[in-house]
Design a protein around this motif. Structure first.
Motif, PDB file in Angstrom:
ATOM      1  N   PRO A   1       0.835  -1.206   0.000  1.00 46.89           N
ATOM      2  CA  PRO A   1       0.000   0.000   0.000  1.00 46.89           C
ATOM      3  C   PRO A   1       0.870   1.255   0.000  1.00 46.89           C
ATOM      4  O   PRO A   1       1.937   1.281   0.618  1.00 46.89           O
ATOM      5  CB  PRO A   1      -0.786  -0.113   1.308  1.00 46.89           C
ATOM      6  CG  PRO A   1       0.155  -0.857   2.220  1.00 46.89           C
ATOM      7  CD  PRO A   1       0.934  -1.820   1.339  1.00 46.89           C
TER       8      PRO A   1
ATOM      9  N   TRP B   1      -3.565   0.215  -2.535  1.00 52.01           N
ATOM     10  CA  TRP B   1      -2.577  -0.780  -2.931  1.00 52.01           C
ATOM     11  C   TRP B   1      -2.011  -0.575  -4.334  1.00 52.01           C
ATOM     12  O   TRP B   1      -2.727  -0.167  -5.259  1.00 52.01           O
ATOM     13  CB  TRP B   1      -3.165  -2.179  -2.845  1.00 52.01           C
ATOM     14  CG  TRP B   1      -3.289  -2.635  -1.427  1.00 52.01           C
ATOM     15  CD1 TRP B   1      -4.317  -2.355  -0.558  1.00 52.01           C
ATOM     16  CD2 TRP B   1      -2.355  -3.431  -0.699  1.00 52.01           C
ATOM     17  NE1 TRP B   1      -4.072  -2.926   0.663  1.00 52.01           N
ATOM     18  CE2 TRP B   1      -2.877  -3.607   0.607  1.00 52.01           C
ATOM     19  CE3 TRP B   1      -1.139  -4.017  -1.021  1.00 52.01           C
ATOM     20  CZ2 TRP B   1      -2.214  -4.328   1.587  1.00 52.01           C
ATOM     21  CZ3 TRP B   1      -0.476  -4.754  -0.052  1.00 52.01           C
ATOM     22  CH2 TRP B   1      -1.010  -4.901   1.232  1.00 52.01           C
TER      23      TRP B   1
ATOM     24  N   TYR C   1      -3.989  -6.572  -8.039  1.00 55.24           N
ATOM     25  CA  TYR C   1      -4.220  -5.128  -8.093  1.00 55.24           C
ATOM     26  C   TYR C   1      -3.876  -4.499  -9.458  1.00 55.24           C
ATOM     27  O   TYR C   1      -3.860  -3.275  -9.575  1.00 55.24           O
ATOM     28  CB  TYR C   1      -3.408  -4.425  -7.006  1.00 55.24           C
ATOM     29  CG  TYR C   1      -3.794  -4.839  -5.608  1.00 55.24           C
ATOM     30  CD1 TYR C   1      -5.038  -4.506  -5.079  1.00 55.24           C
ATOM     31  CD2 TYR C   1      -2.918  -5.582  -4.818  1.00 55.24           C
ATOM     32  CE1 TYR C   1      -5.403  -4.893  -3.797  1.00 55.24           C
ATOM     33  CE2 TYR C   1      -3.269  -5.968  -3.530  1.00 55.24           C
ATOM     34  CZ  TYR C   1      -4.514  -5.629  -3.024  1.00 55.24           C
ATOM     35  OH  TYR C   1      -4.866  -6.017  -1.750  1.00 55.24           O
TER      36      TYR C   1
END
Length: 283
Positions: free
Chosen positions: A193, A212, A240
């Motif tokens: 993150p 993230w 992600y």
């Protein structure tokens, strides 16, 4: 010169600039004033909302330090950093695409020998990174400098943990030979993150967004006569990739990390950097 009114606000403010302002600065400020005033009028910004905005910007500045730049983080999560990058680095088809520089590059990383391991704390899954630096015709580029940096196995850069990680952990510079090849060992990067304990993090949470970044390794590649490339390579399959908090992912930069069973490494990542000569750059 007219007095300030709601209707002529843009013109009234722009007209206050002096005659000796540079044309480029005038162009930038005219556009800024135009869009800022148009925004306020479009949403009919209330005084309470304006005060919230001023407080947000004040707190953003207050949290900045020598090791943290919250305004860059704000630019990143709003997509402005990537847009500035895109505007300034338009390159021919086939050239390696650029992405955001990020806040964790540091000067003074050591130049290492090809094949060296940049992971100095001995933690994480070791990965062999290898490939070539070539021009648009596929010719190898000699004496290209490849600067690399990445997070550690816990998702932190060395500058975030100066009392925990060795200096220049997961960093190094490599110089290509006549064949344009590079090879070094580091760790398979992990997702992490962005710092979310400040105003930008609170903004993301309010907007229902996560902080993230997908797993990636940073590269900066330079060579005489060629346009500098600042980019990442991303781990294929990372959860992600389609929701990167800073919008840095490009499809051409997502590569497979191959699982291997060798004494010195558990993974292998192959990627060629394709540079364009400075006159070939569209930007």
């Amino acid at each position: 010169m007219s007095y300030f009114t709601e209707e002529n606000s843009e013109e009234a403010v722009s007209a206050r600039m002096g005659e000796n302002v540079s044309p480029r600065l005038r162009q930038i400020m005219d556009a800024l004033i135009h869009h800022l005033h148009a925004f306020v009028k479009e949403v009919e910004l209330t005084e309470a909302e304006w005060e919230v905005a001023i407080d947000f910007l004040t707190k953003t500045g207050q949290i900045c330090s020598d090791t943290r730049q919250e305004f860059i983080l704000l630019s990143d999560v709003l997509g402005v950093s990537m847009l500035v990058d895109a505007v300034n680095h338009r390159a021919p088809d086939g050239a390696t695409e650029t992405t955001v520089f990020g806040p964790f590059h540091v000067e003074g990383a050591p130049e290492r020998q090809m094949g060296d391991n940049i992971c100095l704390d001995g933690k994480g899954e070791i990965c062999l990174f290898q490939g070539r630096v070539v021009d648009l015709e596929g010719n190898p580029i000699d004496n290209a400098l490849i600067s690399v940096w990445s997070d550690n196995y816990e998702g932190f850069y060395d500058v975030q943990q100066p009392d925990i990680q060795p200096p220049f952990n997961n960093r190094g510079i490599f110089r290509t030979g006549p064949d344009g090849r590079y090879a070094f060992r580091g760790i398979k990067p992990v997702a992490y993150p962005i710092p979310d304990d400040g105003p930008v993090g609170k903004m993301l949470a309010t907007l229902g967004r996560h902080p993230w970044r997908p797993a990636h390794t940073h590269f900066m590649v330079t060579a005489d006569g060629y346009s500098r490339v600042i980019t990442h390579i991303f781990v294929e399959g990372d959860r992600y990739l389609t929701s990167d908090a800073v919008f840095g992912v490009k499809k051409s930069l997502i590569i497979p990390f191959e699982k291997v069973d060798r004494a010195n490494e558990a993974w292998q990542a192959d990627f060629d950097f394709v540079l364009c000569r400075q006159k070939q750059n569209k930007g």
